[in-house]
Design a protein around this motif. Structure first.
Motif, PDB file in Angstrom:
ATOM      1  N   GLY A 186       0.080  -7.311  -4.212  1.00 49.29           N
ATOM      2  CA  GLY A 186       0.832  -7.107  -2.980  1.00 49.29           C
ATOM      3  C   GLY A 186       0.072  -6.298  -1.960  1.00 49.29           C
ATOM      4  O   GLY A 186      -0.196  -6.758  -0.854  1.00 49.29           O
ATOM      5  N   THR A 187      -0.289  -5.081  -2.344  1.00 48.80           N
ATOM      6  CA  THR A 187      -0.950  -4.198  -1.380  1.00 48.80           C
ATOM      7  C   THR A 187      -2.222  -3.601  -1.987  1.00 48.80           C
ATOM      8  O   THR A 187      -2.487  -3.745  -3.182  1.00 48.80           O
ATOM      9  N   GLY A 188      -2.964  -2.887  -1.120  1.00 44.71           N
ATOM     10  CA  GLY A 188      -4.159  -2.167  -1.563  1.00 44.71           C
ATOM     11  C   GLY A 188      -5.240  -3.103  -2.073  1.00 44.71           C
ATOM     12  O   GLY A 188      -5.423  -4.209  -1.564  1.00 44.71           O
ATOM     13  N   THR A 189      -5.933  -2.678  -3.110  1.00 43.66           N
ATOM     14  CA  THR A 189      -7.030  -3.489  -3.650  1.00 43.66           C
ATOM     15  C   THR A 189      -6.514  -4.766  -4.303  1.00 43.66           C
ATOM     16  O   THR A 189      -7.292  -5.680  -4.565  1.00 43.66           O
ATOM     17  N   PHE A 190      -5.221  -4.812  -4.576  1.00 48.04           N
ATOM     18  CA  PHE A 190      -4.664  -6.006  -5.232  1.00 48.04           C
ATOM     19  C   PHE A 190      -4.120  -7.031  -4.239  1.00 48.04           C
ATOM     20  O   PHE A 190      -3.614  -8.081  -4.662  1.00 48.04           O
ATOM     21  N   ALA A 191      -4.202  -6.756  -2.953  1.00 42.81           N
ATOM     22  CA  ALA A 191      -3.644  -7.680  -1.953  1.00 42.81           C
ATOM     23  C   ALA A 191      -4.261  -9.067  -2.134  1.00 42.81           C
ATOM     24  O   ALA A 191      -5.484  -9.221  -2.168  1.00 42.81           O
ATOM     25  N   GLY A 192      -3.431 -10.063  -2.263  1.00 44.00           N
ATOM     26  CA  GLY A 192      -3.897 -11.442  -2.390  1.00 44.00           C
ATOM     27  C   GLY A 192      -4.331 -11.838  -3.792  1.00 44.00           C
ATOM     28  O   GLY A 192      -4.688 -12.986  -4.032  1.00 44.00           O
ATOM     29  N   LEU A 193      -4.265 -10.913  -4.724  1.00 44.70           N
ATOM     30  CA  LEU A 193      -4.705 -11.215  -6.106  1.00 44.70           C
ATOM     31  C   LEU A 193      -3.769 -12.224  -6.789  1.00 44.70           C
ATOM     32  O   LEU A 193      -2.559 -12.114  -6.671  1.00 44.70           O
ATOM     33  N   LYS A 194      -4.349 -13.206  -7.434  1.00 43.63           N
ATOM     34  CA  LYS A 194      -3.585 -14.132  -8.278  1.00 43.63           C
ATOM     35  C   LYS A 194      -4.243 -14.104  -9.645  1.00 43.63           C
ATOM     36  O   LYS A 194      -5.434 -14.415  -9.761  1.00 43.63           O
ATOM     37  N   SER A 195      -3.508 -13.714 -10.642  1.00 43.93           N
ATOM     38  CA  SER A 195      -4.154 -13.527 -11.935  1.00 43.93           C
ATOM     39  C   SER A 195      -3.160 -13.748 -13.077  1.00 43.93           C
ATOM     40  O   SER A 195      -2.077 -14.272 -12.863  1.00 43.93           O
ATOM     41  N   GLU A 196      -3.575 -13.332 -14.272  1.00 39.77           N
ATOM     42  CA  GLU A 196      -2.737 -13.521 -15.455  1.00 39.77           C
ATOM     43  C   GLU A 196      -2.612 -12.208 -16.223  1.00 39.77           C
ATOM     44  O   GLU A 196      -3.465 -11.320 -16.077  1.00 39.77           O
ATOM     45  N   ALA A 197      -1.597 -12.132 -17.041  1.00 35.85           N
ATOM     46  CA  ALA A 197      -1.376 -10.914 -17.833  1.00 35.85           C
ATOM     47  C   ALA A 197      -0.696 -11.266 -19.148  1.00 35.85           C
ATOM     48  O   ALA A 197      -0.118 -12.353 -19.291  1.00 35.85           O
ATOM     49  N   VAL A 198      -0.789 -10.353 -20.083  1.00 37.10           N
ATOM     50  CA  VAL A 198      -0.096 -10.503 -21.367  1.00 37.10           C
ATOM     51  C   VAL A 198       0.509  -9.155 -21.737  1.00 37.10           C
ATOM     52  O   VAL A 198      -0.145  -8.116 -21.597  1.00 37.10           O
ATOM     53  N   GLU A 199       1.760  -9.192 -22.169  1.00 36.21           N
ATOM     54  CA  GLU A 199       2.405  -7.949 -22.602  1.00 36.21           C
ATOM     55  C   GLU A 199       2.524  -7.945 -24.119  1.00 36.21           C
ATOM     56  O   GLU A 199       2.837  -8.982 -24.725  1.00 36.21           O
ATOM     57  N   ALA A 200       2.250  -6.805 -24.696  1.00 36.89           N
ATOM     58  CA  ALA A 200       2.326  -6.681 -26.162  1.00 36.89           C
ATOM     59  C   ALA A 200       3.161  -5.465 -26.528  1.00 36.89           C
ATOM     60  O   ALA A 200       3.286  -4.521 -25.744  1.00 36.89           O
ATOM     61  N   ILE A 201       3.713  -5.507 -27.710  1.00 34.03           N
ATOM     62  CA  ILE A 201       4.526  -4.394 -28.199  1.00 34.03           C
ATOM     63  C   ILE A 201       3.962  -3.913 -29.534  1.00 34.03           C
ATOM     64  O   ILE A 201       3.577  -4.722 -30.377  1.00 34.03           O
ATOM     65  N   SER A 202       3.898  -2.606 -29.656  1.00 31.16           N
ATOM     66  CA  SER A 202       3.456  -2.007 -30.908  1.00 31.16           C
ATOM     67  C   SER A 202       4.599  -1.128 -31.417  1.00 31.16           C
ATOM     68  O   SER A 202       4.918  -0.116 -30.791  1.00 31.16           O
ATOM     69  N   ALA A 203       5.240  -1.567 -32.507  1.00 28.23           N
ATOM     70  CA  ALA A 203       6.417  -0.843 -33.008  1.00 28.23           C
ATOM     71  C   ALA A 203       6.098  -0.152 -34.324  1.00 28.23           C
ATOM     72  O   ALA A 203       5.358  -0.687 -35.156  1.00 28.23           O
TER      73      ALA A 203
END
Lengths: 237, 206
Positions: A186-203
């Protein structure tokens, strides 16, 4: 006659139990795949947070779930359209445990949930602000089937109403084609960024009464580069 | 009797699987969308937040009366310029339909910014960035960066403004409301163009 009714009832019970066991141990249900970002050679941002509700800045839900809202006097989401939604506001830390930003996570039960396919889906969105760097939006579908099957149900079955152990799993299953979340800057250094992510859980510990007792979450974001097409479009206008 | 047992067993298996297959596990409540069509194109939808009753959280440093009571906002210096708020969002019929976050950040390097994420569980979410300066002295206007599900094929502008309550002086009446107006249009895709030019229904052909 009564004998036949009793036989039918016993048969029904056995059949229901067998079908339930088949669904629970379904070998075709999604297992815990390796994150596609673990083999990425791009820059990776790793953001960690405590998934224990008492550690959050704010956590709220309908007030009737296992996880209790925090702080105690926070407004609960009791209205019908938001009753199946949880909101978490938390401090995000880097891999050295230094706080780097604020994350707001919206989680709603997904109508695409199909237990027969081993899918307990949640549509979630992260609004992330990293001071000095900028903001991000992460859209994802998460599957909590393995978490329910391997942690929550064993906790219910345990005589102590709790689960302890080590469990690590990726929850992100989409909407990216490789089972990744979609990231938009959205803003700052990430403005215009299109990318991917993965969320993980450690229980490590879970209680039927309190929900997660010792649990961390981590969001791995690949920084591919800016989407210049958007910038070009704006410039052309 | 053994045949009855087997029949019951098979019926139990089929019944359980059919129940799990056909019975919806999640059934979200939906309020009808209240959308107007703008004269020059686009769908206009108005949302609002009644203040203070729809405020779930105001996260900012050094608050004398934090919302909610007991809020422990991080004291780290890096959060000094950040104000994060969480609201319930209402439609123009005053029904709560979602939740939203608003983050206002000060930055010497990148300039100040205001961002919204509106999350409507039955419809999807959208992410908006807007400049801190008002457009006409009253409203701030920003652009939708991205939307999910129902909002995924849309783009357009979003405005926010503060509207003070001067009509209702009841003790329980809100002090005012934050009004959010979205003006979204769909993306004109190549498939639509092909369908329009050929005069045929593209979906129908496939």
């Amino acid at each position: 006659m009564i004998r036949y009714i009793i036989s039918l009832a016993i048969g029904l019970l056995l059949g229901t139990a067998a079908a339930s066991a088949l669904l629970f141990y379904n070998p075709l249900a999604a297992q815990n795949p390796l994150s596609p970002l673990s083999v990425s050679d791009k820059e990776i941002i790793s953001l960690n947070y405590s998934a224990v509700t008492a550690d959050a800045i704010v956590y709220t839900n309908d007030g009737e779930s296992r996880s209790r809202p925090h702080p105690v006097k926070v407004q609960q989401l009791w209205e019908a359209p938001i009753r199946q939604t949880d909101v978490l506001v938390t401090v995000l830390s880097d891999s050295r445990s230094n706080p780097v930003g604020i994350g707001i996570k919206f989680m709603s039960d997904s109508e695409r949930t199909r237990l027969i396919n081993g899918e307990a889906l949640i549509d979630s969105a992260w609004h992330i602000h990293l001071p000095g760097r900028g903001s991000l939006f992460v859209e994802q579908t998460e599957n909590y089937w393995n978490f329910l099957r391997q942690i929550v149900l064993p906790a219910y079955w345990s005589s102590g109403d709790s689960w302890k152990g080590t469990w690590l799993g990726n929850t992100t299953v989409g909407p990216g084609s490789l089972g990744t979340a979609l990231v938009s800057g959205g803003t700052g250094t990430f403005a215009g960024l299109k990318s991917e992510a993965v969320e993980a859980i450690s229980a490590r510990a879970y209680s039927v009464e309190q929900g997660p007792v010792s649990m961390d979450g981590s969001l791995t974001i690949e920084v591919v580069g800016r989407d210049d097409s958007q910038e070009t479009e704006v410039a052309a206008q | 009797m053994f045949k009855t047992l087997i029949f019951g067993f098979l019926l139990g298996i089929v019944g359980t699987i059919a129940t799990v297959y056909y019975l919806p596990v999640v059934d979200l409540h939906r309020e009808p969308s209240v959308i107007m069509v703008a004269p020059n194109g686009g769908n206009v939808e108005t949302f609002h937040v009644n203040v203070p009753m729809d405020r779930i959280m105001v996260g900012a440093p050094d608050q004398s009366e934090p919302v909610p009571p007991g809020l422990d906002w991080p004291a780290d210096e890096i959060f000094a310029g950040v104000r994060a708020e969480l609201f319930k969002i209402r439609n123009s019929r005053d029904s709560v339909i979602g939740v939203a976050s608003r983050v206002a950040a000060k930055s010497v390097e990148f300039g100040d910014s205001i961002e919204w994420v509106l999350h409507l569980p039955a419809r999807g979410s959208f992410y908006v960035s807007m400049p801190p300066q008002s457009f006409d002295g009253v409203s701030r206007v920003g652009q939708m960066n991205i939307g999910t599900r129902e909002f995924q094929p849309l783009h357009g502008s979003v405005s926010e403004r503060w509207v003070e309550n001067t009509e209702n002086e009841d003790e329980d009446a809100p002090v005012g409301r934050i009004e959010i107006v979205t003006t979204f249009v769909g993306v004109f895709s190549d498939d639509d163009a092909a369908g329009d030019l050929s005069g045929k229904d593209v979906e129908g052909e496939s």
